[in-house]
Design a protein around this motif. Structure first.
Motif, mmCIF file in Angstrom:
data_model
loop_
_atom_site.group_PDB
_atom_site.id
_atom_site.type_symbol
_atom_site.label_atom_id
_atom_site.label_comp_id
_atom_site.label_asym_id
_atom_site.label_seq_id
_atom_site.Cartn_x
_atom_site.Cartn_y
_atom_site.Cartn_z
ATOM 1 N N VAL A 1 -11.885 -13.876 33.519
ATOM 2 C CA VAL A 1 -12.397 -14.170 32.178
ATOM 3 C C VAL A 1 -11.947 -13.092 31.196
ATOM 4 O O VAL A 1 -11.493 -13.384 30.082
ATOM 5 N N LEU A 2 -12.056 -11.822 31.620
ATOM 6 C CA LEU A 2 -11.601 -10.738 30.751
ATOM 7 C C LEU A 2 -10.100 -10.838 30.487
ATOM 8 O O LEU A 2 -9.632 -10.620 29.360
ATOM 9 N N GLY A 3 -9.344 -11.154 31.538
ATOM 10 C CA GLY A 3 -7.898 -11.259 31.372
ATOM 11 C C GLY A 3 -7.502 -12.361 30.415
ATOM 12 O O GLY A 3 -6.618 -12.175 29.557
ATOM 13 N N PHE A 4 -8.133 -13.527 30.532
ATOM 14 C CA PHE A 4 -7.830 -14.627 29.615
ATOM 15 C C PHE A 4 -8.216 -14.260 28.182
ATOM 16 O O PHE A 4 -7.480 -14.547 27.229
ATOM 17 N N THR A 5 -9.354 -13.595 28.030
ATOM 18 C CA THR A 5 -9.800 -13.184 26.695
ATOM 19 C C THR A 5 -8.827 -12.194 26.068
ATOM 20 O O THR A 5 -8.434 -12.319 24.899
ATOM 21 N N VAL A 6 -8.417 -11.193 26.848
ATOM 22 C CA VAL A 6 -7.505 -10.160 26.326
ATOM 23 C C VAL A 6 -6.148 -10.757 25.993
ATOM 24 O O VAL A 6 -5.554 -10.454 24.940
ATOM 25 N N LEU A 7 -5.622 -11.625 26.856
ATOM 26 C CA LEU A 7 -4.329 -12.243 26.577
ATOM 27 C C LEU A 7 -4.398 -13.070 25.298
ATOM 28 O O LEU A 7 -3.460 -13.051 24.479
ATOM 29 N N SER A 8 -5.503 -13.772 25.096
ATOM 30 C CA SER A 8 -5.678 -14.556 23.863
ATOM 31 C C SER A 8 -5.703 -13.641 22.640
ATOM 32 O O SER A 8 -5.122 -13.961 21.590
ATOM 33 N N MET A 9 -6.383 -12.505 22.753
ATOM 34 C CA MET A 9 -6.426 -11.562 21.633
ATOM 35 C C MET A 9 -5.043 -11.016 21.317
ATOM 36 O O MET A 9 -4.653 -10.902 20.144
ATOM 37 N N TYR A 10 -4.264 -10.675 22.354
ATOM 38 C CA TYR A 10 -2.911 -10.171 22.124
ATOM 39 C C TYR A 10 -2.069 -11.201 21.381
ATOM 40 O O TYR A 10 -1.399 -10.886 20.376
ATOM 41 N N LEU A 11 -2.067 -12.431 21.866
ATOM 42 C CA LEU A 11 -1.249 -13.468 21.239
ATOM 43 C C LEU A 11 -1.697 -13.732 19.795
ATOM 44 O O LEU A 11 -0.860 -13.924 18.896
ATOM 45 N N TYR A 12 -2.997 -13.722 19.572
ATOM 46 C CA TYR A 12 -3.510 -13.950 18.223
ATOM 47 C C TYR A 12 -3.082 -12.819 17.283
ATOM 48 O O TYR A 12 -2.616 -13.075 16.158
ATOM 49 N N ARG A 13 -3.230 -11.573 17.727
ATOM 50 C CA ARG A 13 -2.871 -10.439 16.865
ATOM 51 C C ARG A 13 -1.374 -10.409 16.574
ATOM 52 O O ARG A 13 -0.952 -10.091 15.448
ATOM 53 N N ILE A 14 -0.563 -10.733 17.562
ATOM 54 C CA ILE A 14 0.888 -10.755 17.341
ATOM 55 C C ILE A 14 1.255 -11.879 16.377
ATOM 56 O O ILE A 14 2.110 -11.714 15.488
ATOM 57 N N PHE A 15 0.599 -13.033 16.514
ATOM 58 C CA PHE A 15 0.849 -14.150 15.600
ATOM 59 C C PHE A 15 0.472 -13.773 14.167
ATOM 60 O O PHE A 15 1.232 -14.036 13.219
ATOM 61 N N VAL A 16 -0.689 -13.168 13.990
ATOM 62 C CA VAL A 16 -1.123 -12.728 12.665
ATOM 63 C C VAL A 16 -0.136 -11.723 12.084
ATOM 64 O O VAL A 16 0.209 -11.773 10.893
ATOM 65 N N TRP A 17 0.323 -10.815 12.912
ATOM 66 C CA TRP A 17 1.244 -9.772 12.450
ATOM 67 C C TRP A 17 2.582 -10.383 12.012
ATOM 68 O O TRP A 17 3.075 -10.120 10.916
ATOM 69 N N CYS A 18 3.182 -11.186 12.903
ATOM 70 C CA CYS A 18 4.508 -11.726 12.604
ATOM 71 C C CYS A 18 4.483 -12.689 11.414
ATOM 72 O O CYS A 18 5.462 -12.760 10.650
#
Length: 888
Positions: A276-293
């Motif tokens: 659960v933590l891994g899925f949550t963290v991976l989602s946060m990474y992808l979201y932050r990278i999307f927002v950044w790019c």
């Protein structure tokens, strides 16, 4: 720059740091107020900038230049007004700083860092430009990574074997299976399918001892009881050599059809907290990278959308919680060599690296939360970041000393790659893996106020751990693991580029390459980063209380860093035994075939050839070595000259259908040497001697391969029986030896030479470590049994001039078992050096040459299986030798 100038610069910097902390109240002529001090600092900041970047102001000048000139006039007027009022007096610290800053300015101009850049290189990307860079860069990166997955580099002799199709498996009796039950020749049957696991033994995640328990048997029940997946069965099928005949497989349990999800969800995490933590963290990474790019961050937030609020804190604590929760799983202690799979040292290092970036993120959060972006707040953030770097290095060293048992291992330089990985791809990946570590550290010590880059830089560390776990479970391939990790590193780099001007980008990357090259050449990592951190501290002091990226760019970073290295190097030379340069020897050899280049070929006796191989240029420059420990060997691939022939040398040809052959050889040089050397015995066409057709592999290597041509080899195979400093593993116990005795038959002398070279290398290394001298092997006695004295090696192979005076003292006895005594006589006693004997190996011969059995004496056996099992072992048991090791 002379050494005296270096020392004077260091003393000036130290003097300034000390005097700048002197209370103004202690100086009778220093009565400036806090307001005056702040104004003076601002004036010094502005004046330094104008001295370096002063340009004539005309009608075409930019608004920024005009405003800078106006601000200079206003501040100059205020400064003059203050000085007339007598409220501003120079302190000792400010005078010292003026001299230091003046010197740094001169250095900056002298080294060319004060040269002007084009106007376009100074501008930071606009909102729209950043979106274009981020989206286009990410798409190009994904396409490049996909293209890499389509590349292959197959050894020439293996290209015909890529067609696929079922193997022709021969029937194997249970009696034949039982003969292959030791580590040098390990077969096992699973559900009647016999597999040769000799090469796989050292890569087995559960360790070689577990395989040895069931070697030479039908092991279906224990195989299935453990819960192996279809992926494990595929490994058995890949190494299948035959079908077990006339045996009823009892109680064979059919493998349940597993799925990807069944491999991911395991019993060790019953509540799936880690998932659960891994899925949550991976989602946060992808979201932050999307927002950044896509430049979608809200106002008053950084590029990734972080604000100094509780949500940001919750995000970083979830990331840290994921890393801590990984310790609920059981992983191998040592790195598996068959592919990139997680092991204990990597997991410990990952926790340390992620915690370092978590601290940096929290520091940036505090600075943004409490408006501490200048003065003491900014200095505190930079200092904490830099201290976290040194804490990380120290903790990583402790974890390595605790968990690593091979000095030729590194976290990224010896990471296994996928089969048929092109050489240039491997070189590019290895370089970028190391460069990314350097770049991450530079970002940390610069201590920017944004939380975004610290957060995104955690992604590669945690993603790679997940990918390696998936490789181990058979969910993805080694190629997918490496390419995805490569993408994550470059994606962080793309995000970093979006927030910088071209000039910032170029100078930061230049400094990264500069640090990377010095590290490749072995500069002590603590010295490296002390020099870099000192330069940044001086930037902060010079531009107090406000410093910006522009100040860092204008500062002579390269020059000051080199000066600090010179000062630290002199200090280590005269006041410490710590070397300025490390000795780094990462292992080149992998389980997959890799290229080596024949440098020289020398005939050393009637039928023995000395072959010296180089690594490709990139790996020589990086300081790689074979990394093969005594007891380990490699397999060299060559074409099959007997293909299609039913018999060879008067016997049935068991390799009639093979397109290529694999032959095992043991290097004779130290594991730290920059080449890999072999002694190969040539078997020429000799019908009376039983070799009517000659040797296939030896003929190819000794006669056909020319200097400058490539050969493919794989390894390491075999176990590490010698752990260094006189420590041997005998029957699972660690034995501390001071004397080594070796019985070698024929070409079995090569593992003995390898062990002797390793002991001599340890003696050479002990000169810099006086405490290690008591761990050295003192005596090394060898009996080399051969058919004829023509097969012997000269004395220089055992006691070369380059090793004169190095322990251990070596004595050699040549024993010709198939030749009558002719003209050669014993030249000296066995205990003095070289001696020659004739006749069979007997108990009396061994007792005369070797010392009596003792707890600190280890016997090494090397040679053909019949020589070891049928001749040597019974004789040694009669003589009561207990610490006996076999090196195949």
């Amino acid at each position: 720059m002379t050494l005296s100038r270096c020392l004077m610069t260091g003393l000036a910097a130290l003097l300034f740091l000390v005097l700048s902390h002197v209370d103004a109240a202690d100086c009778t002529h220093c009565e400036t107020t806090a307001e005056d001090d702040a104004l003076l600092s601002k004036v010094e900041l502005l004046q330094t900038h104008l001295d370096l970047q002063k340009k004539p102001v005309d009608a075409n000048s930019s608004k920024e230049e005009k405003s800078t000139e106006q601000l200079e006039d206003v501040v100059a007027a205020k400064l003059q007004e203050k000085s007339h009022n007598g409220a501003l007096h120079p302190s000792i610290a400010s005078l010292a700083s003026e001299h230091l800053i003046s010197f740094l300015d001169e250095v900056s101009l002298a080294t060319g860092q004060g040269l002007s850049w084009p106007a376009w290189a100074e501008y930071f990307p606009t909102h729209g430009q950043g979106r274009v860079i981020g989206i286009s860069g990410s798409i190009c990166l994904l396409l490049f990574c996909y293209w890499i997955t389509t590349l292959k580099e197959v050894p020439p002799m293996m290209r015909e074997t890529q067609k696929g199709g079922p193997k022709d498996l021969r029937p194997i009796s249970l009696e034949e299976l039982k003969k292959h039950s030791h580590q040098g020749d390990l077969w096992m049957a699973v559900d009647g399918l016999v597999a040769n696991l000799t090469d796989f033994a050292t890569s087995h995640p559960g360790g070689v001892d577990l395989l040895l328990q069931h070697a030479g048997t039908e092991a279906a029940e224990p195989f299935h009881d453990v819960g192996h997946s279809e992926f494990a069965l595929e490994q058995i099928q890949k190494r299948a050599v035959g079908i077990l005949e006339n045996v009823q497989v009892k109680g064979a349990i059919a493998i349940e059809k597993d799925t990807v999800m069944s491999r991911i969800f395991t019993k060790e995490d019953p509540y799936n907290v880690h998932k659960v933590l891994g899925f949550t963290v991976l989602s946060m990474y992808l979201y932050r990278i999307f927002v950044w790019c896509c430049q979608l961050a809200p106002p008053n937030a950084d590029y990734a959308g972080f604000k100094p609020d509780l949500w940001a804190l919750a995000s970083i604590f979830i990331v840290e919680g994921l890393q801590v929760s990984s310790f609920i799983f059981t992983v191998p202690q040592n790195r598996p060599l068959s592919g990139p799979m997680i092991w204990q040292e990597w997991r410990a290092h990952n926790l340390i690296f992620v915690s370092r970036l978590t601290i940096c993120f929290l520091g940036a959060w505090m600075v943004n939360r409490y408006n501490g972006m200048m003065g003491w707040g900014s200095w505190t953030q930079m200092t904490v970041n830099q201290l976290s770097v040194f804490a990380q290095m120290r903790l990583a060293d402790l974890a390595t000393a605790w968990l690593r048992d091979d000095t030729h291992e590194t976290l990224v330089s010896t990471m296994p790659y996928w089969e048929h990985c092109p050489k240039w791809v491997e070189s590019m990946f290895r370089t970028w893996y190391s460069m990314s570590q350097i770049y991450t550290t530079i970002v940390i010590i610069i201590a920017g106020p944004g939380m975004d880059l610290y957060f995104v830089m955690i992604l590669p560390y945690q993603l790679y751990s997940v990918l390696m776990t998936f490789v181990r479970k058979g969910v993805i391939s080694s190629r997918t693991c490496h390419v995805t990790y490569f993408w994550s590193l470059w994606q962080s780099w793309v995000c970093g580029f979006m927030m910088q001007s071209f000039r910032v980008f170029v100078q930061v990357q230049a400094f990264s390459i500069f640090c990377y090259c010095t590290r490749v050449y072995g500069l002590n990592k603590y010295v490296l980063w002390i020099g870099a951190c000192t330069s940044l501290q001086l930037v902060m002091i010079k531009n107090w209380p406000i410093h910006s990226e522009q100040d860092v760019l204008e500062f002579p970073m390269f020059t000051v860093t080199i000066l600090m290295w010179a000062i630290l190097g002199a200090g280590l030379k005269f006041f410490s035994s710590v070397p300025l340069f490390d000795s780094r020897h990462a292992r080149y050899v992998e389980a997959r075939p890799k290229r080596v280049i024949l440098r020289s070929k020398t005939k050393v006796s009637t039928n023995l050839y000395h072959l010296k191989f180089d690594f490709p240029w990139f790996f020589r420059w990086q300081g790689y070595s074979s990394g093969l420990q005594p007891g380990q060997h490699v397999k060299i691939l060559c074409g099959n000259a007997s293909q299609g022939r039913s018999t060879w040398n008067g016997h049935a040809n068991l390799e009639v259908s093979r397109d290529y052959l694999s032959r095992s050889y043991t290097p004779i040089n130290s594991s730290k040497d920059s080449t890999v050397d072999f002694i190969v015995k040539l078997y020429p066409e000799d019908a009376p001697g039983g070799f009517a057709d000659g040797g296939r592999g030896s003929t190819k290597l000794c006669l056909e391969v020319k200097e400058g041509e490539e050969v493919w080899l794989s390894g390491p195979h075999g176990s590490k029986v010698y752990r260094g400093n006189g420590n041997f593993v005998v029957d699972g116990k660690l034995i501390k030896a001071s004397t080594i005795c070796a019985l070698a038959g024929g070409s079995g002398i090569t593992p003995v030479l390898s062990l002797l070279r390793q002991c001599r290398e340890e003696c050479r290394s002990s000169f810099a470590k006086p405490n290690a001298k008591h761990d050295l092997i003192k005596e090394f006695s060898i009996i080399h049994a051969m058919r004829s004295m023509d097969e012997r090696l000269e004395t220089t192979w055992y006691n070369p001039l380059a090793e004169t005076g190095l322990a251990p003292h070596c004595t050699v006895t040549h024993l010709a078992t198939g030749q009558k005594e002719l003209t050669l006589k014993r030249s000296m006693s066995h205990r003095e050096g070289m001696a020659y004997n004739y006749g069979k190996l007997t108990k009396d011969v061994i007792a005369e040459i070797f010392p009596p059995a003792a707890e600190d004496l280890v016997i090494i056996l090397c040679g053909p299986k019949g020589f070891v099992d049928d001749v040597c072992q019974p004789l040694l048991r009669e003589l009561k030798y207990s610490n006996v090791l076999t090196m195949w």
